[in-house]
Design a protein around this motif. Structure first.
Motif, PDB file in Angstrom:
ATOM      1  N   UNK A  21      36.926 -22.426 -32.162  1.00  0.00           N
ATOM      2  CA  UNK A  21      35.522 -22.063 -32.135  1.00  0.00           C
ATOM      3  C   UNK A  21      34.638 -23.307 -32.272  1.00  0.00           C
ATOM      4  N   UNK A  22      34.972 -24.187 -33.237  1.00  0.00           N
ATOM      5  CA  UNK A  22      34.117 -25.366 -33.426  1.00  0.00           C
ATOM      6  C   UNK A  22      34.244 -26.326 -32.237  1.00  0.00           C
ATOM      7  N   UNK A  23      35.411 -26.321 -31.567  1.00  0.00           N
ATOM      8  CA  UNK A  23      35.536 -27.160 -30.370  1.00  0.00           C
ATOM      9  C   UNK A  23      34.697 -26.613 -29.210  1.00  0.00           C
ATOM     10  N   UNK A  24      34.615 -25.282 -29.118  1.00  0.00           N
ATOM     11  CA  UNK A  24      33.780 -24.677 -28.072  1.00  0.00           C
ATOM     12  C   UNK A  24      32.310 -25.063 -28.299  1.00  0.00           C
ATOM     13  N   UNK A  25      31.898 -25.010 -29.569  1.00  0.00           N
ATOM     14  CA  UNK A  25      30.519 -25.393 -29.893  1.00  0.00           C
ATOM     15  C   UNK A  25      30.294 -26.869 -29.596  1.00  0.00           C
ATOM     16  N   UNK A  26      31.269 -27.705 -29.992  1.00  0.00           N
ATOM     17  CA  UNK A  26      31.167 -29.137 -29.732  1.00  0.00           C
ATOM     18  C   UNK A  26      31.075 -29.404 -28.224  1.00  0.00           C
TER      19      UNK A  26
END
Ligand code: C2E
Ligand code: CA
Ligand code: CA
Ligand code: CA
Length: 278
Positions: A21-26
């Motif tokens: 999830x945090x990689x998608x946001x990044x």
């Protein structure tokens, strides 16, 4: 126990999902930064080991600002950029910034600059053609432009990269094998094509003084490099004593916080232009 196992699996799955999830946001932050010109460049000095005060070579490093204008370091955004296929665009942006948009300033500064090429860009025929074309038209002398390619990038792109690397060198550019020794089969690339520099991975340099194996590895890499006609650069040089040790081993160039941290490129180009005009 079965129950505890289930809970643990659940925990693992949940943290993996959170990471994804945090990689998608990044990744979306990176896309936005690319769209809105929120990437910037820094340059870090590379000095001769024999005279760390004389610098005419810099490595170009990318920086990103998030939507609040906060700086994000490559360590935080490059993994996401790699996974979501954004390194090609980042490297294209860097190439255009140096060889096109800021080319006259860069040429005027008179320094050598090295640019990093990711695995994704290295294996992309469109990027290869674009870079060659930029090099043909840039006002910067090609002998002042170098490229750093990591071992990992080489592993993945060996077939598509060797001819490209050869043409970069034919155009007068220097090519360095970056993070050398960090991968699994570094030495095999030395057979595939000629290079100008080997950058000894910082993991062997950092603790050189407190570790008996590191100096031996550094010296061995250096000897192999020299016998192949390549020069060596040690990265992560953080103290005068490590710089002196590297010099005594014969390593050619040093880079690291002891020589200088990455500085905003504008700062450097401004100083370069001042010198040129004086
Ligand atoms: P790298 O190419 O190995 O670059 C060296 C990194 O080590 C830089 O981090 C630099 O700031 C840091 N460093 C330099 N000296 C020292 C030192 O003495 N001590 C310590 N602890 N660190 C030092 P940075 O700028 O965060 O870049 C990290 C990585 O991101 C780079 O590793 C490179 O693989 C990648 N990268 C950065 N800019 C670009 C780019 O424009 N294109 C591509 N493809 N990759 C890039
Ligand atoms: Ca590099
Ligand atoms: Ca490196
Ligand atoms: Ca590195």
């Amino acid at each position: 126990h079965a129950r505890r196992g289930t809970v643990m699996l659940y925990e693992i799955a949940r943290s993996a999902a959170a990471e994804q999830h945090s990689e998608i946001i990044m990744a979306s932050t990176i896309r936005e930064a690319l769209d809105r010109q929120r990437l910037t460049l820094c340059a870090q000095p590379i000095a001769p080991a024999a005279n760390t005060g004389s610098v005419d070579h810099y490595e170009v490093l990318v920086r990103m600002q998030d939507d609040r204008g906060e700086p994000v370091m490559p360590a935080a955004f490059i993994p996401a950029a790699e996974r979501y296929g954004l390194m090609l665009q980042i490297d294209c942006w860097v190439v255009d910034e140096i060889l096109l948009r800021r080319a006259h300033q860069v040429a005027g500064a008179g320094f050598h600059f090295s640019l990093n090429i990711s695995a994704e860009a290295l294996g992309d025929s469109g990027f290869q053609r674009h870079l060659i074309e930029m090099l043909e038209h840039t006002p910067i002398p090609t002998r002042r432009i170098g490229f750093e390619i990591t071992e990992t990038a080489m592993v993945n792109q060996m077939d598509r990269a060797s001819e490209f690397v050869a043409s970069l060198r034919q155009m007068g550019c220097k090519v360095a094998l970056d993070d050398f020794g960090n991968g699994l089969s570094s030495f095999s690339y030395l057979k595939a094509f000629a290079i100008d520099f080997i950058k000894i991975d910082g993991s062997f340099v950092r603790e050189m003084e407190s570790n008996v194996v590191d100096p031996i590895i550094v010296e061995s890499i250096h000897q192999v490099a020299h016998r192949l006609g390549a020069r060596t650069i040690a990265e992560y040089v953080e103290s005068a004593s490590v710089a002196a040790l590297l010099h005594s081993i014969g390593v050619d160039f040093v880079q690291g916080y002891h020589i200088g941290p990455p500085l905003p490129l504008e700062q450097l180009l401004y100083v370069g232009t001042q010198l040129e005009n004086s």
